[in-house]
Design a protein around this motif. Structure first.
Motif, PDB file in Angstrom:
ATOM      1  N   ASP A 148       0.605  -1.501   0.087  1.00 46.78           N
ATOM      2  CA  ASP A 148      -0.129   0.003   0.359  1.00 46.78           C
ATOM      3  C   ASP A 148       0.854   1.101   0.461  1.00 46.78           C
ATOM      4  N   VAL A 149       1.686   1.105  -0.429  1.00 49.37           N
ATOM      5  CA  VAL A 149       2.898   2.818  -1.101  1.00 49.37           C
ATOM      6  C   VAL A 149       2.654   3.236  -2.270  1.00 49.37           C
ATOM      7  N   ALA A 150       2.032   4.140  -2.811  1.00 39.65           N
ATOM      8  CA  ALA A 150       1.855   5.069  -4.715  1.00 39.65           C
ATOM      9  C   ALA A 150       2.915   5.118  -4.876  1.00 39.65           C
ATOM     10  N   MET A 165      20.225   2.711  -0.754  1.00 41.43           N
ATOM     11  CA  MET A 165      19.416   2.533   0.631  1.00 41.43           C
ATOM     12  C   MET A 165      19.183   1.038   0.843  1.00 41.43           C
ATOM     13  N   ILE A 166      19.416   0.204  -0.363  1.00 40.75           N
ATOM     14  CA  ILE A 166      19.138  -1.478  -0.124  1.00 40.75           C
ATOM     15  C   ILE A 166      19.947  -1.810   1.195  1.00 40.75           C
ATOM     16  N   ARG A 167      21.151  -1.827   0.304  1.00 35.03           N
ATOM     17  CA  ARG A 167      22.016  -1.989   2.095  1.00 35.03           C
ATOM     18  C   ARG A 167      21.456  -1.479   3.144  1.00 35.03           C
ATOM     19  N   GLN A 168      21.694  -0.201   3.132  1.00 40.13           N
ATOM     20  CA  GLN A 168      21.185   0.104   4.522  1.00 40.13           C
ATOM     21  C   GLN A 168      19.849  -0.144   5.174  1.00 40.13           C
ATOM     22  N   VAL A 169      18.353  -0.394   4.495  1.00 37.28           N
ATOM     23  CA  VAL A 169      17.579  -1.061   5.173  1.00 37.28           C
ATOM     24  C   VAL A 169      17.618  -3.016   5.083  1.00 37.28           C
ATOM     25  N   THR A 170      18.655  -4.011   4.429  1.00 39.77           N
ATOM     26  CA  THR A 170      18.531  -5.024   4.193  1.00 39.77           C
ATOM     27  C   THR A 170      19.287  -5.431   5.375  1.00 39.77           C
ATOM     28  N   GLY A 223      11.368  -0.426 -11.849  1.00 40.74           N
ATOM     29  CA  GLY A 223      10.933   0.137 -11.169  1.00 40.74           C
ATOM     30  C   GLY A 223      11.642   1.861 -11.384  1.00 40.74           C
ATOM     31  N   LEU A 224      13.306   1.214 -11.273  1.00 39.98           N
ATOM     32  CA  LEU A 224      13.853   2.598 -11.238  1.00 39.98           C
ATOM     33  C   LEU A 224      13.643   3.732 -12.328  1.00 39.98           C
ATOM     34  N   GLY A 225      13.275   4.776 -12.291  1.00 41.04           N
ATOM     35  CA  GLY A 225      12.922   5.783 -13.813  1.00 41.04           C
ATOM     36  C   GLY A 225      14.575   6.335 -14.606  1.00 41.04           C
ATOM     37  N   ILE A 226      13.694   6.615 -16.132  1.00 36.93           N
ATOM     38  CA  ILE A 226      15.258   7.308 -16.677  1.00 36.93           C
ATOM     39  C   ILE A 226      14.751   8.374 -16.962  1.00 36.93           C
ATOM     40  N   ALA A 285      12.049   8.228  -7.055  1.00 32.43           N
ATOM     41  CA  ALA A 285      12.420   9.327  -5.887  1.00 32.43           C
ATOM     42  C   ALA A 285      12.386   8.141  -5.461  1.00 32.43           C
ATOM     43  N   ILE A 286      13.566   8.034  -3.816  1.00 31.03           N
ATOM     44  CA  ILE A 286      13.913   7.113  -3.051  1.00 31.03           C
ATOM     45  C   ILE A 286      12.506   6.541  -2.143  1.00 31.03           C
ATOM     46  N   ALA A 287      12.323   7.247  -1.240  1.00 32.97           N
ATOM     47  CA  ALA A 287      11.336   7.475  -0.250  1.00 32.97           C
ATOM     48  C   ALA A 287      10.434   6.194  -0.451  1.00 32.97           C
ATOM     49  N   PRO A 288       9.569   6.792  -1.853  1.00 38.26           N
ATOM     50  CA  PRO A 288       8.463   5.213  -1.367  1.00 38.26           C
ATOM     51  C   PRO A 288       8.932   4.403  -1.699  1.00 38.26           C
ATOM     52  N   MET A 289      10.297   3.838  -2.228  1.00 34.44           N
ATOM     53  CA  MET A 289      10.813   2.999  -2.724  1.00 34.44           C
ATOM     54  C   MET A 289      11.614   2.465  -0.989  1.00 34.44           C
ATOM     55  N   ARG A 290      12.089   3.004  -0.171  1.00 38.03           N
ATOM     56  CA  ARG A 290      12.566   2.557   0.709  1.00 38.03           C
ATOM     57  C   ARG A 290      11.168   2.483   1.656  1.00 38.03           C
ATOM     58  N   ALA A 291      10.272   3.152   2.008  1.00 36.93           N
ATOM     59  CA  ALA A 291       8.665   2.848   2.839  1.00 36.93           C
ATOM     60  C   ALA A 291       8.662   1.277   2.357  1.00 36.93           C
ATOM     61  N   ALA A 292       8.804   0.971   1.367  1.00 31.02           N
ATOM     62  CA  ALA A 292       7.684  -0.353   0.999  1.00 31.02           C
ATOM     63  C   ALA A 292       8.661  -1.161   1.160  1.00 31.02           C
ATOM     64  N   PHE A 293      10.332  -0.561   1.781  1.00 31.82           N
ATOM     65  CA  PHE A 293      11.072  -1.657   1.904  1.00 31.82           C
ATOM     66  C   PHE A 293      10.926  -2.240   2.594  1.00 31.82           C
ATOM     67  N   GLU A 294      11.182  -0.731   3.794  1.00 30.72           N
ATOM     68  CA  GLU A 294      11.045  -1.108   5.051  1.00 30.72           C
ATOM     69  C   GLU A 294      10.293  -2.215   5.474  1.00 30.72           C
ATOM     70  N   ARG A 295       8.629  -1.405   4.853  1.00 29.41           N
ATOM     71  CA  ARG A 295       7.454  -2.271   5.402  1.00 29.41           C
ATOM     72  C   ARG A 295       7.845  -4.400   4.817  1.00 29.41           C
TER      73      ARG A 295
END
Length: 421
Positions: free
Chosen positions: A153-155, A259-264, A239-242, A206-216
């Motif tokens: 549930d992250v847009a 970000m992924i290194r930090q989250v995992t 999902g990364l944009g260009i 943006a990185i923020a929504p991905m981080r929010a989803a990954f942390e969940r």
């Protein structure tokens, strides 16, 4: 970055003039740069250096065998969403151990194909799919390694039609149903839960929504482990944009990787990534030829020989593609605002509205930039137009990697019933 540049006044792909390709192959035609594909694959790989990481290129972005073989040589695996894409990945030399099978609607035959090939993982998206996969695998005497795609549930995503992680989207298992589904998997034969999967959208800027989803999702992994499930993989999707136009400011793969290194950190999982657009998007262009200009009240139409059947993204997502003449023009050249349209009998057959371009004469060729992802794969034969041709460039060499079918070949696929002959 990409490898499409003006040289001696003409637009080139690497060391090949796009005019030379259009002269031989005709228009419309897609042209892909091997150097760009390799560079983007390497940039992503280097960003995750030192991590246990499977980079499974998203075949749906561009499934041409020449593109797939180029990326396979760089060590990429494949994320597939159909039996056809699985067969393409295997034909390109990608080993089953580097293939993940995603998608909401796998058939029994597709499940059987994945099991017989011995793929790395199935990403399942519903309780009903789990039950069917269990049945198919049990009948074959095999065990399917699976990850449940959860919907956090992250847009996110550049357009509502490419946002896939919000409640109400068709993708993934509702967040609140995940624990119960993993418990059910543990009871079933033929399936083994080894991971958790999440993918929240495409063209994310943006990185923020991905981080929010990954942390969940990381919290879910820890909770599942406490419940006795041996979760060793975390599939974070793509999902990364260009950048589609000058001024687009998007996070680089290095920022995404950090970000992924930090989250995992400390989780001890194999990370699976499914990049597609970020590898192929800016590696391709669509070349078209101007047919006519057509003055109309309050606008001027520029009609080209490419249509929405060749490049669907503007009609489907109102997507932007820069349009460059193959002939270089000085910055001081007078410009006209054009509505750039194709020949298809649909009002949605429009590539740009009020787009400032230098004066374009009939017979001139144009390049629709950043068309390497979701271009040819979305093409069709609507209006009985042949599928667009595709060309792969490598340095000063090029090859036709999908030829344009003839009208006779198109018609030969059909038969007339006896009562009409």
């Amino acid at each position: 970055m990409h490898h499409f540049h003006y040289r001696n006044g003409r637009l080139h792909c690497e060391d090949v003039s796009l005019d030379a390709i259009a002269d031989e192959v005709g228009t419309p035609v897609y042209v892909y740069s091997s150097a760009t594909l390799r560079r983007h694959a390497r940039v992503i790989g280097e960003a995750f250096d030192g991590m246990s990481c499977l980079i499974a290129y998203s075949v749906k972005a561009n499934g041409n065998l020449g593109v797939l073989k180029t990326l396979a040589a760089e060590g990429c695996g494949a994320d597939v969403v159909s039996g056809g894409e699985l067969k393409r990945a295997r034909a390109a030399g990608i080993p089953p151990s580097r293939i993940v099978f995603s998608g909401v609607g796998k058939t029994r035959e597709e499940m059987r194909l994945g099991l017989e090939e011995g793929i790395h993982q199935f990403n399942v998206e519903s309780a009903a799919e789990v039950e069917v996969l269990s049945d198919v695998a049990s009948l074959l005497g095999k065990t399917a390694k699976i990850a449940v795609r959860v919907n956090p549930d992250v847009a996110a995503g550049g357009h509502p039609n490419i946002s896939t992680g919000k409640a109400g989207d068709k993708f993934g298992v509702p967040w609140e149903a995940a624990d119960a589904l993993y418990a059910r998997i543990a009871e079933l034969d033929g399936v083994e839960a080894v991971g958790v999967d999440v993918h929240i959208g495409s063209q994310i800027d943006a990185i923020a929504p991905m981080r929010a989803a990954f942390e969940r999702v990381v919290t879910l992994v820890r909770r599942l482990r406490e419940a006795g499930h041996a979760i060793t993989r975390l599939d974070l999707g793509g999902g990364l944009g260009i950048p589609y136009k000058p001024g687009d400011d998007l996070p680089p793969p290095s920022e995404y990787a950090n970000m992924i290194r930090q989250v995992t950190e400390g989780l001890g999982v194999e990370v699976i990534l499914e990049p597609g657009r970020v590898i192929a998007g800016n590696a391709g262009v669509l070349i078209a030829e101007a047919l006519f200009t057509k003055p109309a009240p309050k606008r001027t139409f520029l009609i080209v020989d490419a249509g929405m059947n060749d490049l669907m993204r503007p009609a489907l997502y109102q997507a932007h593609h820069d349009i460059l003449p193959l002939e270089e023009r000085p910055d001081s050249t007078e410009q006209i605002n054009y509505d750039v349209v194709g020949p298809i009998c649909e009002s949605t057959d429009k590539f740009a509205t009020e787009r400032p371009l230098p004066v374009i004469r009939p017979g001139e060729r144009l390049a629709f930039m950043s068309a390497g992802a979701y271009g040819a794969v979305l093409s069709s034969q609507y209006n009985a137009r042949p599928l667009v041709a595709e060309v792969l460039v490598d340095g000063d060499k090029y090859a036709i990697v999908r030829r344009r079918p003839t009208f006779d070949e198109m018609i030969a696929l059909e038969t007339t019933p006896d009562w009409l002959t």
